[in-house]
Design an enzyme around this catalytic site. Structure first.
Site, PDB file in Angstrom:
ATOM      1  N   CYS A  79       0.831  -1.208   0.000  1.00 23.81           N
ATOM      2  CA  CYS A  79       0.000   0.000   0.000  1.00 23.81           C
ATOM      3  C   CYS A  79       0.870   1.264   0.000  1.00 23.81           C
ATOM      4  CB  CYS A  79      -0.992  -0.064   1.158  1.00 23.81           C
ATOM      5  SG  CYS A  79      -2.426   0.966   0.862  1.00 23.81           S
ATOM      6  N   HIS A 170      -3.505  -4.598   1.903  1.00 27.86           N
ATOM      7  CA  HIS A 170      -2.886  -4.867   3.212  1.00 27.86           C
ATOM      8  C   HIS A 170      -2.825  -6.368   3.468  1.00 27.86           C
ATOM      9  CE1 HIS A 170      -2.584  -0.857   5.265  1.00 27.86           C
ATOM     10  NE2 HIS A 170      -3.278  -0.531   4.183  1.00 27.86           N
ATOM     11  N   GLU A 172      -1.349  -8.036   5.597  1.00 29.39           N
ATOM     12  CA  GLU A 172      -1.144  -8.401   7.006  1.00 29.39           C
ATOM     13  C   GLU A 172      -2.448  -8.433   7.803  1.00 29.39           C
ATOM     14  OE1 GLU A 172      -0.874  -5.531   5.666  1.00 29.39           O
ATOM     15  OE2 GLU A 172      -1.303  -3.924   7.088  1.00 29.39           O
TER      16      GLU A 172
HETATM   17  N1  GLN Z   1      -3.438   6.472   0.459  1.00 26.88           N
HETATM   18  C1  GLN Z   1      -2.253   6.238   1.231  1.00 26.88           C
HETATM   19  C2  GLN Z   1      -1.068   7.021   0.677  1.00 26.88           C
HETATM   20  O1  GLN Z   1      -1.178   7.656  -0.313  1.00 26.88           O
HETATM   21  C3  GLN Z   1      -1.921   4.762   1.293  1.00 26.88           C
HETATM   22  C4  GLN Z   1      -3.005   4.033   2.048  1.00 26.88           C
HETATM   23  C5  GLN Z   1      -2.562   2.821   2.785  1.00 26.88           C
HETATM   24  O2  GLN Z   1      -1.361   2.542   2.955  1.00 26.88           O
HETATM   25  N2  GLN Z   1      -3.521   2.122   3.310  1.00 26.88           N
HETATM   26  O3  GLN Z   1      -0.018   6.987   1.261  1.00 26.88           O
END
Ligand code: GLN
EC number: 4.3.3.6
Length: 196
Positions: A79, A170, A172
């Site tokens: 992410c 995610h 995890e």
């Molecule tokens: N939208 C977040 C970002 O731009 C990432 C979101 C996440 O890690 N759940 O950093």
């Protein structure tokens, strides 16, 4: 024993520790750059990429993480961690670590779909993998050495470039540790290669 560090400046690091341990490796919380010398692979978790970048600079992690990856040690960005690994962000913004040849779009699934879960087929890793997306980015373009491992709605959500792995969601947050286990085996393979 294979030791995997989880960058713990911000974000979802505790769950990653559990997931690494469930996958049969030793997990270490990484808060100082000197600790990189003690690990075989690194996970950069989800959170907020601009905040994490600020902390990476504050704690002097930028060049040490680049050197870690350039020495052939595996890195897994999830992410926000995927955003940190990308060579290009939102078509124009400067990269953070800039380690993977791919372009990513932040918060790419839009307001209506802030968070959602779906089942994904991840090539060579898992079928019917339960993926949790939270304000997730997706990958718009990958370079020729970057392999697409999964898509959702025609958007790339898992990619691998040699010893570098990135996913939009995610991994995890569920009991499905198959993607983390894939990273653990990447780290085991790189340990063997680097030792020979
Ligand atoms: N939208 C977040 C970002 O731009 C990432 C979101 C996440 O890690 N759940 O950093």
């Amino acid at each position: 024993m294979t030791t995997i560090g989880v960058l713990a400046l911000q974000g979802a690091f505790r769950e990653h520790i559990r997931s690494v341990e469930a996958s049969g490796a030793t997990a270490v919380i990484i808060k100082r750059k000197e600790q990189l010398e003690t690990i075989d692979g690194l996970i950069i978790p989800g959170g907020e990429s601009t905040t994490m970048r600020r902390l990476i600079d504050q704690y002097g992690f930028l060049e040490p993480i680049r050197a870690f990856a350039n020495a052939g040690k595996p890195v897994f960005g999830t992410c926000a961690g995927l955003i940190l690994l990308a060579g290009e962000i939102d078509g124009s913004h400067d990269a953070h670590l800039g380690l993977m040849d791919m372009s990513v779009r932040r918060n790419a699934f839009g307001r209506q779909r802030d968070s959602f879960e779906t089942d994904l087929d991840i090539k060579g890793v898992a079928d019917g993998y339960n993926a949790v997306f939270i304000r997730a980015p997706y990958i718009e373009r990958v370079g020729e050495n970057t392999e697409v491992l999964a898509t959702y709605d025609d958007h790339i959500v898992v990619a691998q470039e040699g010893h570098l792995l990135a996913c939009s969601f995610h991994p995890e947050l569920t009991k499905d540790h198959r993607l983390t286990a894939h990273f653990v085996s990447m780290v085991e393979n790189s340990k063997r290669t680097l030792a020979s």
